[in-house]
Each structure stands twice: as structure tokens, then as C-alpha cells.
Motif scaffolding. Structure first.
Motif, mmCIF file in Angstrom:
data_model
loop_
_atom_site.group_PDB
_atom_site.id
_atom_site.type_symbol
_atom_site.label_atom_id
_atom_site.label_comp_id
_atom_site.label_asym_id
_atom_site.label_seq_id
_atom_site.Cartn_x
_atom_site.Cartn_y
_atom_site.Cartn_z
ATOM 1 N N UNK A 105 0.713 -1.211 -0.060
ATOM 2 C CA UNK A 105 0.004 0.095 -0.300
ATOM 3 C C UNK A 105 0.798 1.268 0.022
ATOM 4 N N UNK A 106 1.842 1.229 0.828
ATOM 5 C CA UNK A 106 2.652 2.478 1.008
ATOM 6 C C UNK A 106 3.447 2.657 -0.396
ATOM 7 N N UNK A 107 4.065 1.544 -0.774
ATOM 8 C CA UNK A 107 5.058 1.383 -2.064
ATOM 9 C C UNK A 107 4.243 2.248 -3.208
ATOM 10 N N UNK A 108 2.949 1.728 -3.452
ATOM 11 C CA UNK A 108 2.014 2.095 -4.498
ATOM 12 C C UNK A 108 1.867 3.452 -4.433
ATOM 13 N N UNK A 109 1.223 4.098 -3.074
ATOM 14 C CA UNK A 109 0.639 5.321 -2.874
ATOM 15 C C UNK A 109 2.039 6.410 -2.921
ATOM 16 N N UNK A 110 3.025 6.142 -2.238
ATOM 17 C CA UNK A 110 3.944 6.969 -1.967
ATOM 18 C C UNK A 110 5.131 7.075 -3.214
ATOM 19 N N UNK A 111 5.200 5.651 -3.878
ATOM 20 C CA UNK A 111 5.960 5.548 -4.854
ATOM 21 C C UNK A 111 5.233 6.413 -6.107
ATOM 22 N N UNK A 112 4.129 6.320 -6.433
ATOM 23 C CA UNK A 112 3.330 6.852 -7.448
ATOM 24 C C UNK A 112 3.424 8.462 -7.229
ATOM 25 N N UNK A 113 3.104 8.748 -6.166
ATOM 26 C CA UNK A 113 3.082 10.190 -5.574
ATOM 27 C C UNK A 113 4.518 10.878 -5.763
ATOM 28 N N UNK A 114 5.541 10.316 -5.301
ATOM 29 C CA UNK A 114 6.868 10.755 -5.799
ATOM 30 C C UNK A 114 7.317 10.804 -6.910
ATOM 31 N N UNK A 115 7.035 9.887 -7.754
ATOM 32 C CA UNK A 115 7.261 10.035 -9.197
ATOM 33 C C UNK A 115 6.465 11.108 -10.028
ATOM 34 N N UNK A 116 5.007 11.218 -9.515
ATOM 35 C CA UNK A 116 4.552 12.220 -10.080
ATOM 36 C C UNK A 116 5.215 13.565 -9.750
ATOM 37 N N UNK A 117 5.366 13.895 -8.470
ATOM 38 C CA UNK A 117 5.747 15.049 -7.928
ATOM 39 C C UNK A 117 7.083 15.525 -8.569
ATOM 40 N N UNK A 118 8.024 14.178 -8.740
ATOM 41 C CA UNK A 118 9.596 14.568 -9.426
ATOM 42 C C UNK A 118 8.919 14.996 -11.067
ATOM 43 N N UNK A 119 8.213 14.373 -11.636
ATOM 44 C CA UNK A 119 7.938 14.839 -12.911
ATOM 45 C C UNK A 119 7.544 16.024 -13.420
ATOM 46 N N UNK A 120 6.408 16.401 -12.246
ATOM 47 C CA UNK A 120 5.829 17.575 -12.614
ATOM 48 C C UNK A 120 6.621 18.698 -12.108
ATOM 49 N N UNK A 121 7.516 18.284 -11.074
ATOM 50 C CA UNK A 121 8.533 19.498 -10.671
ATOM 51 C C UNK A 121 9.444 19.850 -11.452
ATOM 52 N N UNK A 122 10.154 18.670 -11.974
ATOM 53 C CA UNK A 122 11.361 18.701 -13.013
ATOM 54 C C UNK A 122 10.721 19.603 -14.097
#
Length: 329
Positions: A105-122
Motif C-alpha cells: 500500500x505504501x509503495x504504490x501510494x508514496x511511490x506513485x506520488x513521488x514519481x508524479x511530484x518529480x516529473x511535474x516539478x522537474x
């Protein structure tokens, strides 16, 4: 080859040190899990004689009468066997099973959120840095303010607005309780629906850091000689921005992203608590509250291995990308 051997040796020692701290730090806390179970048993009218206490100590692996060194050696042997002990928080479930159920649950939630924030922020940082001095610069203070907002406060606002007032998303849980967990479309859709607000909280709070870092690197990169040479050749601005400036400016962000992936398994304790999300962060807080040595040690072990593994991968990749790191130049 010597460079890689040194790195592997360093991380092996770091892992041993982390495992040692993982054993001793919980035992510095007041109380112990045996006392917690004995108190629960007494509340229910059960027997609390010494034989029962001894049985709990053997079951949980917290044999307080034995020397600490013997307990430490037993702890290392059990780790090699994959035995993390019995969790007091969800007694009598093994700690490894608790982690195995909550970690995805944590890997899916935080992993996807971290990837999205990285892509959007970069992406935003690339545009802001390339078009510095324009209205896009206003994104920097706006996202920086959002990054400074406490997690719990932002999560509560999202719950109040989108969960309670507008009722667009559920307030609590990781999925609809009437569904059986599995790979059915209904369950996956429910999990995505329940995880939207927690993920949005993490993305909003994290995107500002990626944007600011990428923007600053872009500002430094656009004045480099190879960018000026590309412009002199008459290349299109979009190609210069993506293939020359951004390609070099993103390297520190990629390294930071790789390291942040190691912390994904740590979850977001506050966010998971606000949304009652069934992730590893909530289990860690529950373990601390109940002096659950086995669960705490198991979760810290997973976090340690993930962080050290991510750092090792980054170091090895940098050794391949930049030969100077292998020679110490």
C-alpha cells in the motif's frame, strides 16, 4: 574494480551498523512488549504468573534475563533466517506478515506520488529556468509556500474540502470495505479512488522542492558554452532546452530522485494517519505506541535496506557515468 569493491564494502559495514542500531535503540525505550501483553492479559482476567511471562518472553524473543549480547546474536541469526519475530501490536501475527500486508500500500501510494511530484516539478522547473524573468517565476514562491505547509494541515484541508464539503472522495481507508482485496477491477478502482487525496497531499507538498532545484540548475546551465554553441548553430529553442540545457541540468535531480525512492518504503506517517490509510507508516506508529520491538525492527530494517540500496545504485551509476568518481579526481 577497486572503486566498486570499496563501495560494496562500505555499504556492507553501513548495513551492519544500521542493524546494530536497529537492535539497541528500541531497547532504550521505557517498558517492553512483554509488559504490554501481560497488562492486556490482566485486563481480561487471565493468569499473570511467572510461567506465563516466561512463555511470552520466549515467544517474542525478548528474553530480558539473558545477556544483551546473547539477545543480539539471536537477533542476527533470526534475521538471516527471515524471522522478524511476533508483533505485539497485532498479536499473534508475525511481524514479517504485517509488513508484507502493509508495505505494498505504501509503495504504490508514496511511490506513485513521488514519481508524479518529480516529473511535474522537474518539468515546471525546466520551463521556469528557461524562461526566467517572465511570469513563470511566480510559480517558485507559490510552490515553495506549499512545500512549507505542514503535511497534516494540508491533509486536513483536503479532507475538509474534497472529502467532507464536496464529497468527491472518501474520507478514510484504503479501499471499500465491502470488497475483497485482490486484482479485480472493482478493488483496483476503489484503491485508486481512496488513494487520490493522500497522493495529492504528497504531490502538492513535494513538487516545490523539485521545481526549485531544477530551476536553479537550468539558470546555471543556459549560460554554458555548449548552449551558446547550439544557439549559434541555429537549432530550435525547444531542442536546445530539452536536449542540451535540461539534459545536463536534470542530473542532480535524478540522483536525488533515486535516493528519495529509498525513502518510499518509510511511507508518510502523518498523511496515512489523517486518512487512516493501511500503509507502513501507520504500522510504525502503532508499533512505537505498543513497544512492539519486532515490528519496529522489521520496519526499520526494510527502510534501511531500501535507503542503502538506493544510495548504492546511485553511487555505482555515477561510477559508470563519470569516470572521475572512480579515480577520486
Amino acid at each position: 574494480m577497486r572503486y566498486y569493491i570499496r563501495k560494496l564494502a562500505f555499504y556492507a559495514v553501513a548495513l551492519w551498523a544500521a542493524l546494530t542500531l536497529n537492535f539497541f535503540i528500541p531497547r532504550l525505550m521505557p517498558g517492553n512488549p512483554v509488559d504490554t501483553l501481560m497488562a492486556r492479559l490482566a485486563q481480561r482476567g487471565g493468569s499473570v504468573d511467572p510461567s506465563v511471562r516466561r512463555s511470552y518472553e520466549l515467544l517474542l524473543g525478548t528474553r530480558t534475563q539473558e545477556p544483551l549480547v546473547d539477545q543480539y546474536l539471536s537477533y542476527l541469526v533470526n534475521l538471516v533466517r527471515g524471522d522478524l519475530g511476533i508483533s505485539v501490536s497485532v498479536y499473534p501475527t508475525p511481524a514479517a506478515e504485517v509488513i508484507r500486508e502493509s508495505l505494498p500500500w505504501t509503495i504504490v501510494l508514496v511511490g506513485i506520488a513521488t514519481l508524479l511530484s518529480f516529473l511535474i516539478g522537474v518539468t515546471l522547473g525546466m520551463l521556469v529556468g528557461w524562461k526566467r524573468g517572465t511570469w513563470l517565476d511566480s510559480l517558485v514562491p507559490a510552490t515553495t509556500v506549499l512545500a512549507a505547509v505542514p503535511y497534516f494541515w494540508l491533509a486536513l484541508i483536503l479532507v475538509a474540502v474534497f472529502g467532507s464539503a464536496l464529497q468527491w472522495f472518501p474520507l478514510l481507508g484504503g479501499y471499500d470495505v465491502i470488497l475483497d482485496p485482490g486484482w479485480s477491477p472493482e478493488f483496483i478502482g476503489s484503491a485508486i479512488y481512496h488513494g487520490t487525496l493522500p497522493a495529492l497531499t504528497i504531490v502538492i507538498s513535494s513538487v516545490g522542492g523539485w521545481l526549485l532545484g531544477m530551476r536553479n540548475m537550468m539558470v546555471s546551465t543556459v549560460d554554458e558554452d555548449y548552449v551558446l554553441t547550439a544557439r549559434a548553430k541555429g537549432l530550435r529553442e525547444r531542442r536546445i532546452m530539452t536536449h542540451y540545457a535540461a539534459r545536463n541540468a536534470v542530473l542532480p535531480s535524478v540522483a536525488g530522485f533515486a535516493i528519495s525512492l529509498g525513502f518510499v518504503v518509510a511511507g508518510s506517517i502523518i498523511t496515512e494517519q489523517v486518512f487512516s490509510y493501511p500503509g507502513i507508516g501507520g504500522k510504525l506508529l502503532q508499533a512505537v505506541q505498543n513497544n512492539d520491538y519486532a515490528l519496529m525492527q522489521g520496519i526499520f530494517l526494510v527502510i534501511t535496506v531500501a535507503v542503502l540500496g538506493a544510495n548504492l545504485v546511485v553511487d555505482l551509476l555515477y561510477g559508470l557515468i563519470d569516470p572521475r568518481t572512480r579515480t577520486g579526481a
